[in-house]
Design a protein around this motif. Structure first.
Motif, mmCIF file in Angstrom:
data_model
loop_
_atom_site.group_PDB
_atom_site.id
_atom_site.type_symbol
_atom_site.label_atom_id
_atom_site.label_comp_id
_atom_site.label_asym_id
_atom_site.label_seq_id
_atom_site.Cartn_x
_atom_site.Cartn_y
_atom_site.Cartn_z
ATOM 1 N N GLY A 244 5.153 10.819 5.800
ATOM 2 C CA GLY A 244 5.812 10.547 4.343
ATOM 3 C C GLY A 244 6.973 11.472 4.080
ATOM 4 N N VAL A 245 7.284 12.527 5.207
ATOM 5 C CA VAL A 245 8.554 13.503 4.912
ATOM 6 C C VAL A 245 9.815 12.459 5.328
ATOM 7 N N THR A 246 10.725 12.669 4.521
ATOM 8 C CA THR A 246 12.060 11.963 4.991
ATOM 9 C C THR A 246 12.590 12.023 6.391
ATOM 10 N N ASP A 247 12.770 11.380 7.394
ATOM 11 C CA ASP A 247 13.093 11.696 8.858
ATOM 12 C C ASP A 247 14.403 10.776 8.934
ATOM 13 N N ASN A 248 15.347 11.475 8.639
ATOM 14 C CA ASN A 248 16.740 11.054 8.660
ATOM 15 C C ASN A 248 17.069 10.503 10.127
ATOM 16 N N THR A 249 16.803 11.315 11.260
ATOM 17 C CA THR A 249 17.120 10.922 12.311
ATOM 18 C C THR A 249 16.155 9.583 12.790
ATOM 19 N N GLY A 250 15.135 9.334 12.530
ATOM 20 C CA GLY A 250 14.292 8.405 12.594
ATOM 21 C C GLY A 250 14.695 6.995 12.007
ATOM 22 N N HIS A 251 15.229 7.152 10.597
ATOM 23 C CA HIS A 251 15.773 6.254 9.643
ATOM 24 C C HIS A 251 17.075 5.895 10.412
ATOM 25 N N SER A 252 17.856 6.606 10.960
ATOM 26 C CA SER A 252 19.062 6.134 11.304
ATOM 27 C C SER A 252 19.082 5.201 12.903
ATOM 28 N N LEU B 173 -3.044 6.408 1.723
ATOM 29 C CA LEU B 173 -3.409 6.955 0.516
ATOM 30 C C LEU B 173 -4.423 6.105 0.115
ATOM 31 N N LYS B 174 -5.530 6.523 -0.506
ATOM 32 C CA LYS B 174 -6.676 5.838 -0.899
ATOM 33 C C LYS B 174 -6.448 6.175 -2.526
ATOM 34 N N ALA B 175 -5.645 5.347 -3.011
ATOM 35 C CA ALA B 175 -5.209 5.735 -4.741
ATOM 36 C C ALA B 175 -6.027 4.850 -5.579
ATOM 37 N N LYS B 176 -6.282 5.415 -6.475
ATOM 38 C CA LYS B 176 -7.077 4.379 -7.656
ATOM 39 C C LYS B 176 -5.638 3.950 -8.609
ATOM 40 N N LEU B 177 -5.432 2.857 -8.599
ATOM 41 C CA LEU B 177 -4.357 2.358 -9.220
ATOM 42 C C LEU B 177 -4.560 2.247 -10.610
ATOM 43 N N GLU B 178 -5.792 2.243 -11.190
ATOM 44 C CA GLU B 178 -6.013 2.324 -12.509
ATOM 45 C C GLU B 178 -5.603 3.820 -12.971
ATOM 46 N N PRO B 179 -4.994 4.055 -14.085
ATOM 47 C CA PRO B 179 -4.552 5.411 -14.492
ATOM 48 C C PRO B 179 -5.950 5.950 -15.201
ATOM 49 N N ALA C 172 13.460 4.447 -1.714
ATOM 50 C CA ALA C 172 12.103 3.968 -1.998
ATOM 51 C C ALA C 172 11.601 5.285 -2.725
ATOM 52 N N ILE C 173 10.543 5.159 -3.280
ATOM 53 C CA ILE C 173 9.630 6.134 -3.944
ATOM 54 C C ILE C 173 8.585 6.593 -3.069
ATOM 55 N N GLY C 174 8.365 7.847 -2.742
ATOM 56 C CA GLY C 174 7.315 8.483 -2.127
ATOM 57 C C GLY C 174 6.501 9.508 -2.797
ATOM 58 N N ALA C 175 5.644 10.271 -2.194
ATOM 59 C CA ALA C 175 5.127 11.480 -2.672
ATOM 60 C C ALA C 175 5.657 12.881 -2.727
ATOM 61 N N ASP C 176 6.724 12.641 -2.000
ATOM 62 C CA ASP C 176 7.607 13.895 -2.109
ATOM 63 C C ASP C 176 8.322 14.045 -3.515
ATOM 64 N N GLY C 177 8.583 14.989 -3.806
ATOM 65 C CA GLY C 177 9.271 15.132 -5.253
ATOM 66 C C GLY C 177 8.303 14.941 -6.296
ATOM 67 N N ILE C 178 6.900 14.812 -6.292
ATOM 68 C CA ILE C 178 6.124 14.992 -7.370
ATOM 69 C C ILE C 178 6.066 16.425 -7.906
ATOM 70 N N MET D 173 8.257 1.123 -2.550
ATOM 71 C CA MET D 173 7.655 2.425 -2.047
ATOM 72 C C MET D 173 7.872 2.727 -0.635
ATOM 73 N N LYS D 174 7.668 4.113 -0.437
ATOM 74 C CA LYS D 174 7.857 4.273 1.028
ATOM 75 C C LYS D 174 6.474 3.981 2.068
ATOM 76 N N TYR D 175 5.546 3.932 1.109
ATOM 77 C CA TYR D 175 4.273 3.557 1.719
ATOM 78 C C TYR D 175 3.134 3.317 0.682
ATOM 79 N N PRO D 176 2.247 2.237 1.052
ATOM 80 C CA PRO D 176 1.527 1.982 -0.267
ATOM 81 C C PRO D 176 0.560 2.967 -0.673
#
Length: 1014
Positions: free
Chosen positions: A97-105, A176-182, A464-470, A547-550
């Motif tokens: 989940g951490v941005t990997d610029n080298t991998g992205h390039s 992530l096993k997120a509960k999508l209901e608020p 895209a949106i990720g958990a980083d920056g929350i 999203m970066k990941y579901p």
């Protein structure tokens, strides 16, 4: 899913003098003799089986992963050759989940070869020397990796040799096993439970604010409306989080908006403000000073101030300039590289989102750190747990800003370093950007104006949106401790941002959108929430966001500050063209909603309404704070360090010893080795760079950008400088503000800037100024803030220099433990950074270095005495008669600065260097370095105390100037009425000779002291 590993081995190993080895030996006392490294990649291809993917990458690897001249790649076990027989091997890779610029390039490179694969990167470090496991782990975690964002594994070489790393490949994936209901957050609880909700969810809301929200949701009309919408009576987690971001100190600037009752004691020798009832520091002082200057002094070049992402001014008939400076302190304490990188990229996006979009043309940065050697001086166990060690912060922050600017193609032209032990708990990382925008677009619109319209589509572009920056905004509104959240740390991607920037400016010129802003603090909650006020409402569907990941929950999608994103209002008929251009330019663009006039920010996840917030309550429901402030005179900050950890060096020092010592002090010593890592030349418009002279080693006072390559007039230039003096805030914050403004203006005046066409930015970084049980002196810190704002207000009015933008960062404190487990509290010195940008003219600028032997040297500016608060005072005893602060002559300085600008236009000044840290003698020494010229000085040393004060006091409004002999009479006549001291003349011999040999300094010795490594 097939996963393979590829390793890239350099053909030439890392040499023995590698910087990591030096740091290990010098600062950790670990005998790391040699280190070599290997870059590795994990490649995941869903469309291929492992043998097929391995064969495919084997054929194309040299095109993406290595240069065959310098390296070779391996896909299977191989002879490690030059890496044989290390003591230990360290493997470092990013956590999922951490941005990997080298991998992205690398993924982007494979895509160009029509290979669809994800890539993750990492490094192997081979450590050679007489090390034990503990020492290897220290090197790994202190110098090579950051556990907050990276996986760090340490192996003995024997262990590593038996790891089958090519067969057992696991690709890092976020699961992530997120509960999508608020979730519904019930607020019908006790006050103690309300406070706990705020603490547990990192909301940074006070009890009063939590009760305001509680009372709102208890309103009968609100309950009735929510019932018809099938929303719960109490707020959803989405609603509560959006309110917290919008109401955070970082976004709402609550302390600057607070009603303040200020009182003070009558302290002799200090400016009296008297009893004051302040309706808001921002409204009454900061903003009001600019309004008064604009109205009373007719500053018609102010285009947009305090209403956009940056201030916009007009110093040119063809283009406008915008400027913004931000802070990124808390994230930079935990992950210096990522925090600083996101800071510089974020302020670039502020410029990109200013008006209808400006092109960033110059960066600047100012860093306030603890001394780099502090860990070695006091022992690592006495440092706070959580923030990185000072040297690691310096290295990481600098690299982050360097990468952000260099990889985005933006020159870094100005900046400063300030070192003091009270920045060990939280560093200050100021980053700024200047942008250029055409005054008119091809369709006739003013580029400085923007306005979303009802029915405009809401597009999110960029990353895209990720958990980083929350919780980034609320995290920055809290003090730092050892439990600060890792999700608030991000890593930016300069290449994605550059692509997004270029696309957006192209879309601007094609007229494809009506408004734009950046997704900064608070993410979509702030950008969409603020833009919604233009039309009166907005509706978005979070399920449409990339999203970066579901697995991200709706509230995480709404408040995440993941980088490189902008929010754009696109007219409905232009949506398809906007999307087509984005696709053609390789930029992600998603239509996520619509602006309307409904009065609410309505947030859906698919068909489910997860939040519905009334805009009036969201933006205006926050009650003003009522605070008390007092100032009862200077309070010298008590050190958080234990007695005896740092030797007290106070005592008598000779002038000769003093100059060498001062030139080597962290706040004065040359930062050339750091500054050289920035690209000053990119965009080919940097006229005056940080260092000048034939040797390119003489420090200049400000940077100058030629505006013609950016669409400006042929002789147009922008001059950029800065000023700060945190040490002085302990003595008199009022004077601290005025010294900071004067230094910033001296910087630009020295180089050729016009004080009558000069704008300022204010950036406040303060320890917590709200009195509480755990912060008993909060009212005094607020008193310091009030005095600073009045000092700023008064000098801005006098100089006629309007404030056009600014930022404040409160609660810059650390409260936690040191590494011994002992309680530790550290607060920064109250700090005001002032940035100045002025109009200049090409061919009418000046640098600080002496030009010719025989030129006359003058001290120009009002006489000043007083060594209190100076660099000299930090290590030396001050004579009683000079144990006071220097004064400032504002009206005389203003007239002087106008005359200096006039002298630049007449070209009668050979060199100009402002007198600041270290005083006159340090400034004079710096003027000799650029061209290796010396000076013969006429100064009596018979009265040692008087000489000390004259040579080392740091009073404002003074310059060292050199004048060619034929212009001396003209110069003296031009500056008639101002203090002029004929100080001597420039000599061809690289030395300083005072009073005909009474005291001599060898120039090479001085330069050696000036360039010592910090």
């Amino acid at each position: 899913m097939a996963v393979i590993r590829l390793e890239v081995e350099p053909l030439i190993p890392t040499l023995k003098n590698d910087s990591i080895c030096r740091q290990a030996q010098q600062f950790l006392n670990i005998k790391l003799e040699r280190m070599s490294e290997i870059q590795f990649y994990l490649i995941s291809g869903a469309e291929h089986k492992k043998p097929e993917l391995q064969e495919l990458i084997g054929k194309t690897g040299h095109e993406v992963f290595c240069d065959p001249i310098t390296s070779r790649y391996q896909l299977r076990s191989y002879d490690l050759g030059q890496h044989q027989d290390p003591q230990f091997v360290v493997e470092v890779s990013y956590k999922p989940g951490v941005t990997d610029n080298t991998g992205h390039s690398a993924s982007e490179g494979l895509k160009l070869l029509e290979i669809s694969a994800e890539v993750a990167s990492g490094k192997l470090y081979f450590l050679h020397g007489n090390l034990n496991l503990g020492e290897a782990q220290t090197v790994a975690f202190e110098l090579l990796g950051n556990e907050l964002i990276e996986n760090v594994f340490v192996y003995s070489y024997k262990e590593f040799f038996h790891v089958d790393r090519f067969s057992e490949c696991i690709f890092p994936k976020v699961v992530l096993k997120a509960k999508l209901e608020p979730e519904t957050i019930t607020l019908n609880v006790t006050n103690a439970e309300l406070e706990q909700i705020s603490l547990d969810r990192c909301l940074a809301l006070t009890l009063d604010e939590m009760n305001v929200i509680k009372n709102y949701f208890e309103n009968e009309e609100v309950i009735k409306k929510r019932t018809t919408q099938n929303l719960p009576i109490w707020p959803t987690d989405v609603e509560l989080e959006v309110l917290a971001q919008t109401w955070s100190e970082h976004c709402k600037h609550k302390i600057f908006a607070a009603k303040i009752n200020y009182s003070e004691e009558n302290i002799k020798g200090y400016k009296r403000l008297g009893q004051q009832n302040i309706g808001g520091l921002y409204k009454d002082l900061i903003k009001n000073s600019t309004k008064r200057i604009e109205k009373e002094q007719g500053k018609d070049w102010l285009i947009s101030v305090f209403s956009d992402n940056a201030g916009i001014v007009r110093f040119d008939n063809s283009i406008d300039l915008c400027i913004k400076v931000e802070t990124h302190n808390s994230p930079s304490a935990l992950d210096p590289y990522g925090g600083a990188l996101t800071g510089i990229l974020g302020v670039n996006r502020d410029i990109l989102g200013c008006g209808l979009g400006a092109r960033p043309i110059a960066n600047m940065d100012v860093f306030c750190f603890a001394p780099p050697a502090l860990a070695e001086q006091i022992g690592r166990d006495n440092l706070p747990v959580g923030p990185k060690e000072p040297r690691r912060i310096l290295e990481g922050v600098h690299l982050g800003v360097e990468d952000g600017g260099n990889k985005s193609g933006i020159p870094t032209v100005n900046g400063a370093f300030f070192f003091e032990e009270n920045f060990a708990g939280k560093p200050l990382v100021f980053v700024g950007t200047v942008g250029a925008l055409p005054q008119k677009l091809p369709d006739g619109r003013n580029t400085s104006s923007k306005n979303a319209n009802s029915k405009d589509r809401i597009f999110m572009i960029g990353g895209a949106i990720g958990a980083d920056g929350i919780h980034g905004a609320t995290f920055s509104s809290l003090e730092l401790n050892e439990n600060s959240p890792a999700t608030a740390v991000q890593i930016g991607d300069p290449l994605t941002q550059k692509r997004t920037s270029d696309f957006l400016l192209e879309a601007r010129d094609l007229g494809l959108y009506s408004s734009v802003t950046d997704n900064g603090a608070g993410g979509l909650s702030s950008s969409v929430g603020e833009m919604a006020t233009m039309t009166g409402g907005a509706e978005i569907d979070l399920s449409l966001c990339p999203m970066k990941y579901p697995g991200l929950t709706p509230y995480e999608l709404m408040i995440s500050e993941s980088q490189e994103r902008m929010t754009v209002a696109v007219p409905p008929l232009k949506g398809e063209e906007f999307l087509a251009l984005a696709k053609a330019r390789g930029v992600s663009a998603s239509d996520i909603g619509e602006f309307n006039q409904g009065g609410y920010l309505s947030i859906y996840y698919g068909k489910n309404l997860v939040a519905d917030l009334e805009l009036d309550f969201l933006h205006d429901g926050l009650p003003s704070m009522n605070l008390c402030a007092k100032w009862d005179g200077p309070r010298i900050k008590e050190s958080w360090l234990k007695d005896g950890l740092i030797e007290n060096k106070g005592g008598k020092t000779t002038i000769k010893e003093g100059l060498n010592s001062l030139l080597s002090r962290p706040n004065i010593v040359s930062k050339e080795s750091w500054v050289r890592r920035y690209d000053h030349e990119v965009q080919a418009a940097t006229h005056i760079k940080p260092f000048g002279g034939e040797t390119a080693s003489g420090p200049n006072d400000s940077g100058v950008i030629w505006l013609y390559p950016h669409g400006g007039e042929k002789d147009a230039a922008a001059v950029i400088g800065c000023g700060l003096n945190p040490f002085l805030s302990q003595y008199d914050p009022y004077l601290m503000a005025q010294f900071s403004v004067d230094e910033a203006i001296r910087n630009i005046v020295a180089t050729g800037g016009d004080i009558d066409n000069c704008c300022l930015l204010d950036n406040f970084c303060w320890p917590d100024p709200v009195k509480t049980a755990k912060n008993p002196d909060g009212d005094y810190k607020l008193g310091q803030l009030v005095r600073t704002c009045y000092g700023l207000y008064d000098i801005c009015l006098s100089y006629g220099t309007p404030l056009v933008s600014g930022k404040d960062s409160m609660k810059n404190d650390f409260r936690g433990k040191n590494k011994n487990g002992e309680d530790l509290a550290i607060s920064i010195l109250p700090t005001l950074l002032v940035t100045a940008m002025a109009k200049g003219k090409m061919g009418k600028t000046c640098t600080s270095d002496f030009k010719n032997s025989g030129d006359a040297i003058y001290v120009l500016g009002e006489k000043s005495t007083g060594l209190l608060g100076s660099e000299w005072s930090k290590n030396n005893t001050i004579p009683d008669e000079y144990s006071h602060l220097p004064s400032i002559e504002i009206e005389k300085n203003k007239d002087l600065y106008r005359k200096i600008y006039g002298a630049h236009q007449k070209r009668i000044l050979q060199s100009v260097h402002d007198v600041s840290d270290g005083g006159i003698l340090c400034a004079l020494a710096e003027s000799t370095f650029g061209n290796r010229l010396g000076a013969n000085l006429e100064q009596s040393l018979e009265d040692n105390n008087k000489a000390l004060d004259f040579l080392f006091n740091e009073g404002p409004g003074r310059f060292i100037v050199s004048i060619s002999p034929e212009n001396v009479d003209h110069f003296e006549k031009h500056f008639e009425g101002h203090d002029l001291i004929r100080f001597g003349k420039v000599s061809s011999s690289f030395e300083l000779d005072i009073n005909n040999g009474q005291l001599k300094f060898n120039g090479e010795d001085l330069f050696k002291a000036f360039t010592v490594s910090i």
